[in-house]
Design a protein around this motif. Structure first.
Motif, PDB file in Angstrom:
ATOM      1  N   TYR A  33     -11.660  -6.154   0.751  1.00 16.31           N
ATOM      2  CA  TYR A  33     -11.302  -7.396   1.624  1.00 16.31           C
ATOM      3  C   TYR A  33     -12.223  -8.062   1.967  1.00 16.31           C
ATOM      4  O   TYR A  33     -11.940  -9.337   1.339  1.00 16.31           O
ATOM      5  CB  TYR A  33     -10.294  -6.851   2.576  1.00 16.31           C
ATOM      6  CG  TYR A  33      -9.434  -5.681   2.555  1.00 16.31           C
ATOM      7  CD1 TYR A  33      -8.705  -5.459   1.103  1.00 16.31           C
ATOM      8  CD2 TYR A  33      -9.344  -4.692   3.486  1.00 16.31           C
ATOM      9  CE1 TYR A  33      -7.935  -4.311   1.065  1.00 16.31           C
ATOM     10  CE2 TYR A  33      -8.420  -3.415   3.360  1.00 16.31           C
ATOM     11  CZ  TYR A  33      -7.666  -3.296   2.012  1.00 16.31           C
ATOM     12  OH  TYR A  33      -7.129  -2.211   1.991  1.00 16.31           O
ATOM     13  N   ASN A  57      -8.510   3.595   4.366  1.00 21.06           N
ATOM     14  CA  ASN A  57      -9.739   4.016   3.611  1.00 21.06           C
ATOM     15  C   ASN A  57     -10.841   3.556   4.358  1.00 21.06           C
ATOM     16  O   ASN A  57     -10.898   2.232   4.613  1.00 21.06           O
ATOM     17  CB  ASN A  57      -9.798   3.726   2.281  1.00 21.06           C
ATOM     18  CG  ASN A  57     -10.956   4.413   1.490  1.00 21.06           C
ATOM     19  OD1 ASN A  57     -11.686   5.103   2.141  1.00 21.06           O
ATOM     20  ND2 ASN A  57     -10.656   4.158   0.273  1.00 21.06           N
ATOM     21  N   GLY A  60      -6.445  -2.601 -11.955  1.00 27.03           N
ATOM     22  CA  GLY A  60      -6.701  -2.110 -10.595  1.00 27.03           C
ATOM     23  C   GLY A  60      -6.249  -2.715  -9.536  1.00 27.03           C
ATOM     24  O   GLY A  60      -6.007  -4.190  -9.633  1.00 27.03           O
ATOM     25  N   SER A  61      -5.811  -2.084  -8.335  1.00 25.53           N
ATOM     26  CA  SER A  61      -5.490  -3.017  -7.124  1.00 25.53           C
ATOM     27  C   SER A  61      -6.576  -3.862  -6.526  1.00 25.53           C
ATOM     28  O   SER A  61      -6.410  -4.700  -6.071  1.00 25.53           O
ATOM     29  CB  SER A  61      -4.738  -2.376  -6.112  1.00 25.53           C
ATOM     30  OG  SER A  61      -5.256  -1.139  -5.684  1.00 25.53           O
ATOM     31  N   ASP A  62      -7.846  -3.438  -6.922  1.00 24.71           N
ATOM     32  CA  ASP A  62      -9.167  -4.084  -6.508  1.00 24.71           C
ATOM     33  C   ASP A  62      -8.754  -5.751  -7.206  1.00 24.71           C
ATOM     34  O   ASP A  62      -8.930  -6.493  -6.441  1.00 24.71           O
ATOM     35  CB  ASP A  62     -10.221  -3.566  -7.342  1.00 24.71           C
ATOM     36  CG  ASP A  62     -10.913  -2.467  -6.629  1.00 24.71           C
ATOM     37  OD1 ASP A  62     -10.287  -2.065  -5.460  1.00 24.71           O
ATOM     38  OD2 ASP A  62     -11.881  -2.040  -7.088  1.00 24.71           O
ATOM     39  N   CYS A 102      -4.795  -1.614   5.701  1.00 21.10           N
ATOM     40  CA  CYS A 102      -5.209  -0.368   4.734  1.00 21.10           C
ATOM     41  C   CYS A 102      -4.389   0.822   5.467  1.00 21.10           C
ATOM     42  O   CYS A 102      -4.669   1.251   6.284  1.00 21.10           O
ATOM     43  CB  CYS A 102      -6.602  -0.481   4.573  1.00 21.10           C
ATOM     44  SG  CYS A 102      -7.020   0.851   3.233  1.00 21.10           S
ATOM     45  N   ALA A 130      -2.555   2.339  -1.340  1.00 21.36           N
ATOM     46  CA  ALA A 130      -3.158   2.787  -2.558  1.00 21.36           C
ATOM     47  C   ALA A 130      -2.736   4.521  -2.574  1.00 21.36           C
ATOM     48  O   ALA A 130      -2.789   4.949  -3.622  1.00 21.36           O
ATOM     49  CB  ALA A 130      -4.511   2.727  -2.627  1.00 21.36           C
ATOM     50  N   TYR A 131      -2.238   4.866  -1.477  1.00 21.89           N
ATOM     51  CA  TYR A 131      -1.999   6.337  -1.325  1.00 21.89           C
ATOM     52  C   TYR A 131      -0.544   6.689  -1.003  1.00 21.89           C
ATOM     53  O   TYR A 131      -0.292   7.889  -0.774  1.00 21.89           O
ATOM     54  CB  TYR A 131      -2.750   7.218  -0.492  1.00 21.89           C
ATOM     55  CG  TYR A 131      -4.501   6.708  -0.680  1.00 21.89           C
ATOM     56  CD1 TYR A 131      -5.239   7.752  -1.764  1.00 21.89           C
ATOM     57  CD2 TYR A 131      -5.196   5.710  -0.166  1.00 21.89           C
ATOM     58  CE1 TYR A 131      -6.603   7.380  -1.886  1.00 21.89           C
ATOM     59  CE2 TYR A 131      -6.511   5.590  -0.533  1.00 21.89           C
ATOM     60  CZ  TYR A 131      -7.138   6.421  -1.341  1.00 21.89           C
ATOM     61  OH  TYR A 131      -8.387   6.193  -1.782  1.00 21.89           O
ATOM     62  N   ASP A 186      -1.807  -2.446   1.980  1.00 22.14           N
ATOM     63  CA  ASP A 186      -2.578  -1.766   0.918  1.00 22.14           C
ATOM     64  C   ASP A 186      -2.355  -0.198   0.844  1.00 22.14           C
ATOM     65  O   ASP A 186      -2.645   0.349   1.797  1.00 22.14           O
ATOM     66  CB  ASP A 186      -4.137  -1.814   1.195  1.00 22.14           C
ATOM     67  CG  ASP A 186      -4.893  -1.294  -0.255  1.00 22.14           C
ATOM     68  OD1 ASP A 186      -4.279  -0.794  -0.873  1.00 22.14           O
ATOM     69  OD2 ASP A 186      -5.871  -1.583  -0.400  1.00 22.14           O
ATOM     70  N   THR A 191      -1.098   1.389  -6.637  1.00 20.57           N
ATOM     71  CA  THR A 191      -2.286   1.617  -7.909  1.00 20.57           C
ATOM     72  C   THR A 191      -1.884   2.921  -8.928  1.00 20.57           C
ATOM     73  O   THR A 191      -1.176   3.676  -8.171  1.00 20.57           O
ATOM     74  CB  THR A 191      -3.672   1.819  -7.398  1.00 20.57           C
ATOM     75  OG1 THR A 191      -4.606   1.874  -8.364  1.00 20.57           O
ATOM     76  CG2 THR A 191      -3.770   2.842  -6.429  1.00 20.57           C
ATOM     77  N   ARG A 203      -7.943   1.201 -15.148  1.00 19.03           N
ATOM     78  CA  ARG A 203      -7.798   0.083 -14.269  1.00 19.03           C
ATOM     79  C   ARG A 203      -6.549  -0.581 -14.316  1.00 19.03           C
ATOM     80  O   ARG A 203      -6.468  -1.406 -15.029  1.00 19.03           O
ATOM     81  CB  ARG A 203      -8.914  -0.981 -14.734  1.00 19.03           C
ATOM     82  CG  ARG A 203     -10.202  -0.200 -14.920  1.00 19.03           C
ATOM     83  CD  ARG A 203     -10.899   0.437 -13.842  1.00 19.03           C
ATOM     84  NE  ARG A 203     -10.643  -0.312 -12.637  1.00 19.03           N
ATOM     85  CZ  ARG A 203     -10.281  -0.051 -11.172  1.00 19.03           C
ATOM     86  NH1 ARG A 203      -9.582   1.275 -11.057  1.00 19.03           N
ATOM     87  NH2 ARG A 203     -10.219  -0.807 -10.263  1.00 19.03           N
ATOM     88  N   SER A 225      -4.310   4.223  -9.853  1.00 19.73           N
ATOM     89  CA  SER A 225      -5.486   5.056 -10.041  1.00 19.73           C
ATOM     90  C   SER A 225      -5.710   6.562  -9.254  1.00 19.73           C
ATOM     91  O   SER A 225      -6.493   7.300  -9.396  1.00 19.73           O
ATOM     92  CB  SER A 225      -6.808   4.260  -9.288  1.00 19.73           C
ATOM     93  OG  SER A 225      -6.978   2.973 -10.189  1.00 19.73           O
ATOM     94  N   LYS A 226      -4.868   6.668  -8.370  1.00 20.38           N
ATOM     95  CA  LYS A 226      -4.995   7.824  -7.260  1.00 20.38           C
ATOM     96  C   LYS A 226      -3.956   8.681  -7.686  1.00 20.38           C
ATOM     97  O   LYS A 226      -4.321   9.548  -8.483  1.00 20.38           O
ATOM     98  CB  LYS A 226      -4.858   7.120  -5.901  1.00 20.38           C
ATOM     99  CG  LYS A 226      -5.760   6.065  -5.552  1.00 20.38           C
ATOM    100  CD  LYS A 226      -7.066   6.732  -5.361  1.00 20.38           C
ATOM    101  CE  LYS A 226      -8.326   5.549  -5.435  1.00 20.38           C
ATOM    102  NZ  LYS A 226      -8.470   4.574  -4.563  1.00 20.38           N
ATOM    103  N   PHE A 284     -11.300  -0.316   3.833  1.00 19.27           N
ATOM    104  CA  PHE A 284     -11.596  -0.750   2.174  1.00 19.27           C
ATOM    105  C   PHE A 284     -12.550  -2.015   2.174  1.00 19.27           C
ATOM    106  O   PHE A 284     -11.963  -3.079   2.516  1.00 19.27           O
ATOM    107  CB  PHE A 284     -10.318  -0.857   1.474  1.00 19.27           C
ATOM    108  CG  PHE A 284     -10.497  -0.685   0.137  1.00 19.27           C
ATOM    109  CD1 PHE A 284     -11.336   0.453  -0.369  1.00 19.27           C
ATOM    110  CD2 PHE A 284     -10.083  -1.623  -0.697  1.00 19.27           C
ATOM    111  CE1 PHE A 284     -11.294   0.655  -1.891  1.00 19.27           C
ATOM    112  CE2 PHE A 284     -10.569  -1.581  -2.121  1.00 19.27           C
ATOM    113  CZ  PHE A 284     -11.008  -0.388  -2.809  1.00 19.27           C
TER     114      PHE A 284
HETATM  115  C1  LIG Z   1      -8.680   3.291  -4.627  1.00 15.99           C
HETATM  116  C2  LIG Z   1      -8.348   2.147  -3.576  1.00 15.99           C
HETATM  117  C3  LIG Z   1      -7.908   0.989  -4.038  1.00 15.99           C
HETATM  118  C4  LIG Z   1      -8.057   0.424  -5.433  1.00 15.99           C
HETATM  119  O1  LIG Z   1      -8.019   1.166  -6.439  1.00 15.99           O
HETATM  120  P1  LIG Z   1      -7.939   0.561  -8.152  1.00 15.99           P
HETATM  121  O2  LIG Z   1      -8.506   1.562  -8.779  1.00 15.99           O
HETATM  122  O3  LIG Z   1      -8.628  -0.651  -7.955  1.00 15.99           O
HETATM  123  O4  LIG Z   1      -6.694   0.426  -8.050  1.00 15.99           O
HETATM  124  C5  LIG Z   1      -7.325  -0.035  -3.187  1.00 15.99           C
HETATM  125  N1  LIG Z   1      -7.185   0.352  -1.966  1.00 15.99           N
HETATM  126  C6  LIG Z   1      -7.477   1.530  -1.497  1.00 15.99           C
HETATM  127  C7  LIG Z   1      -7.651   1.421  -0.048  1.00 15.99           C
HETATM  128  C8  LIG Z   1      -8.152   2.465  -2.094  1.00 15.99           C
HETATM  129  O5  LIG Z   1      -8.586   3.610  -1.780  1.00 15.99           O
END
Ligand SMILES: *Cc1c(COP(=O)(O)O)cnc(C)c1O
Length: 367
Positions: free
Chosen positions: A118, A162, A89-91, A158, A191-192, A189, A219, A230, A221-222, A115
């Protein structure tokens, strides 16, 4: 046993309620989860076969460097393979950035409501988080720049933010990068990113060519719908990516994730479909919010922060009891708002219908 003093205050992450639990608790047959910005259309239909094809290799460690996926992504994005790093995940990329760049006493700058990872990871490293208030729900880049000093190591942006869903523009980010000292790492970041087709959204991969201190996070994930596997990634200058690689665990992404992500990249028609459906969903939901007189932030991702002008916990619980899980704004710094993920047409209609009921009921109760 004494844990690190800078982590004793950290809360354990509270996930949204699982669908099965809500069904049981309220005796419901149908529950819709619009709480975690997951893809309501699932993932590409080719993913199942991709995962099955790796099953026979389950006893073998994955390729830690994710070579095949790196090459595919490098081609897809038009960047060099040594500009890419993958995380669980980018997490995990956020975690690795904090690990690689922050020590106790360093400062790191972020928006006041953004988010949470951080701040979470920066605090684990003992860094001081400087939180800059949002302006109309949007990053205030001038105010963030004003907080930069010789102790500043990382600034987190971000985009879209988010939980508010707002964006900063290409021009704003470019101006920010021009002014910020080149030894400060700027993390964008995104993610979207794949949901967005507005002109003003930063062409961040272009900016990477000029600014060695920029790292972009994305990511699978989205919009790609692979949240359970992950896998996410960072794109940056080869020197920065090398530094992050130095703290990466040897086998941080799985075979299944690598294989599925590579296949997902090839199915861009699924991505276009999701982008279009999401845009229709935003148009529908914001149209309904206007009809109901509810203010909302301009939404660029797959979620909307809407102000219900009533205590968020009341609305959250009422929606929950009727089978709709959202994120209450009270835990995100917006006490009368909720963050709702854009669902399928049917889910969006059910949400609006239920929200109308709930808002009426709460008026009756408080009278
Ligand atoms: C969902 C999200 C991520 C991370 O998602 P991962 O499932 O870990 O890739 C990162 N940054 C933002 C702003 C998100 O909303």
């Amino acid at each position: 046993m004494n844990p690190k003093s800078n982590i004793v205050h950290l809360p354990v992450y509270q996930p949204g309620k699982p669908i099965e639990e809500v069904k049981k608790e309220f005796g419901l047959e149908e529950v819709i989860k619009l709480a975690s910005n997951e893809n309501p259309f699932g993932c590409s239909p080719h993913i199942k076969q991709a995962i099955i094809s790796e099953i026979e290799n389950t006893s073998l460690y994955p390729d830690g460097a994710a070579t095949d996926l790196t090459n595919r992504l490098s081609e897809h994005l038009g960047v060099e393979p040594n500009q890419i790093i993958f995380g669980a995940g980018s997490d995990e990329v956020i975690l690795m950035l904090a690990r690689a760049y922050l020590v106790a006493g360093d400062e790191t700058i972020m928006a006041s409501h953004t988010f949470p990872q951080y701040k979470h990871n920066a605090e684990i490293e003992g860094a001081v988080c400087v939180e800059v208030p949002l302006k109309d729900g949007t990053h205030d880049l001038d105010a963030m720049l004003a907080k930069v000093n010789e102790r500043t190591k990382i600034v987190w942006i971000c985009n879209p933010n988010n939980p508010t869903g707002t964006i900063v523009s290409h021009a704003q980010v470019e101006q920010f990068l021009k002014k910020i000292p080149s030894q400060v790492l700027v993390v964008l970041d995104e993610a979207y990113a794949e949901y967005i087709d507005t002109e003003e959204y930063p062409a961040s991969l272009e900016l990477l060519k000029q600014y060695k201190n920029l790292v972009v996070l994305r990511t699978f994930s989205k919009i790609y719908g692979l949240a359970s596997l992950r896998i996410g990634y960072g794109i940056g200058h080869p020197d920065v990516i090398h530094t992050i690689n130095q703290v990466r665990e040897p086998f941080n992404t799985t075979r299944y994730a690598q294989k599925a992500a590579g296949v997902a990249l090839q199915d861009q028609s699924f991505i276009s479909y999701c982008r279009e459906e999401n845009a229709k969903g935003i148009a529908y939901l914001t149209g309904e919010f206007k009809r109901l007189g509810l203010p909302f932030f301009p939404a660029y991702g797959n979620f909307i922060m809407v102000d219900l002008q009533k205590p968020a916990p009341l609305v959250f619980n009422a929606l929950l009891s009727k089978g709709i899980i959202v994120r209450g704004g009270h835990s995100l710094g917006f006490p009368t708002s909720i963050r709702v993920t854009v669902g399928s047409d049917k889910q969006n209609e059910k949400f609006i219908h239920t929200l109308e009921q709930v808002l009426e009921e709460i008026v009756v109760e408080t009278n």
